[in-house]
Write a protein that holds these residues in place. Structure first.
Motif: not given
Length: 235
Positions: A200-210
């Protein structure tokens, strides 16, 4: 977050509502139990406006909440993203595509202008604020929301990044607004982001910085991180 004001990268980021919904879904009130979205809406409602303009309306949820509370208000929502305009129109809020630094409205047309978590994206902040001032009637109110430099900074650091310092933040927004308005008030509100697990945290970060999403170290269980926001009103 590279490209926070880069038009091409922003167009890709907001080509659909997915990234914005991913980020919005994790946030809740902080220790004081105050939602900054509610505080922003209360600031708008306190003005008892007849006509409201929102720039950078996103998915239209904020606009819909205001029109639900004020059924007779003339509310116009704008965004550069066709996907956001469509999402807002689907909520039965009048919406159109427009740039914050070239608003297609006459002078002194609105009682309130709203900019919720978007002024850190505009390429020319002063040009956008001049447009806001122009379309506001004399005595009208500008209501804005933004984040502080330490907003979710602990998560960014864990992923190997750095705190996000922007052109319109809790630390510098009042100074920017004072160049265009005579009276500015700022209310700082702490929030909390809750992630049920590492994906879930990785998905959040991926929304603006993969890149940051890929470098976030794995962790077990849920985690919570502090957010720092500000609600500003300018006259």
């Amino acid at each position: 977050m590279d490209g926070i004001t880069d038009a091409e990268q922003l167009a890709l980021q907001y080509a659909s509502t997915t990234n914005l919904e991913t980020r919005r879904g994790v946030w809740g009130p902080g220790p004081e139990g105050i939602s900054p979205v509610d505080a922003l809406r209360d600031a708008v409602l306190a003005c008892r406006p007849s006509r409201v303009l929102e720039i950078g309306c996103g998915t239209g949820r904020f606009a819909r909440s205001v029109t639900d509370a004020l059924p007779d208000v003339d509310y116009v929502a704008t965004d550069l993203s066709p996907a956001m305009v469509a999402a807002t129109a689907a909520l039965r809020v009048p919406a159109q595509q427009a740039s914050a630094d070239a608003l297609p409205f006459p002078d002194a047309a609105f009682d309130v202008v709203v900019a919720a978590w978007m002024l850190y994206h505009v390429p020319d902040l002063d040009a956008a604020l001049r447009e806001v001032r122009r379309v506001l009637r004399p005595g009208g109110t500008f209501c804005a929301a933004t984040n502080g430099n330490e907003h979710l900074a602990d998560l960014l650091r864990e992923a190997g990044g750095a705190p996000l310092v922007t052109q319109f933040s809790s630390e510098n927004a009042t100074s920017a607004l004072c160049l265009h308005f005579e009276q500015v008030t700022q209310r700082d509100i702490e929030t909390r982001a809750t992630f049920e697990d590492h994906p879930a945290a990785a998905a959040y970060l991926s929304s603006f910085s993969p890149t940051l999403a890929a470098t976030l170290p794995a962790f077990q269980g849920s985690r919570q991180y502090a957010g720092h926001t500000s609600i500003l009103t300018a006259l």
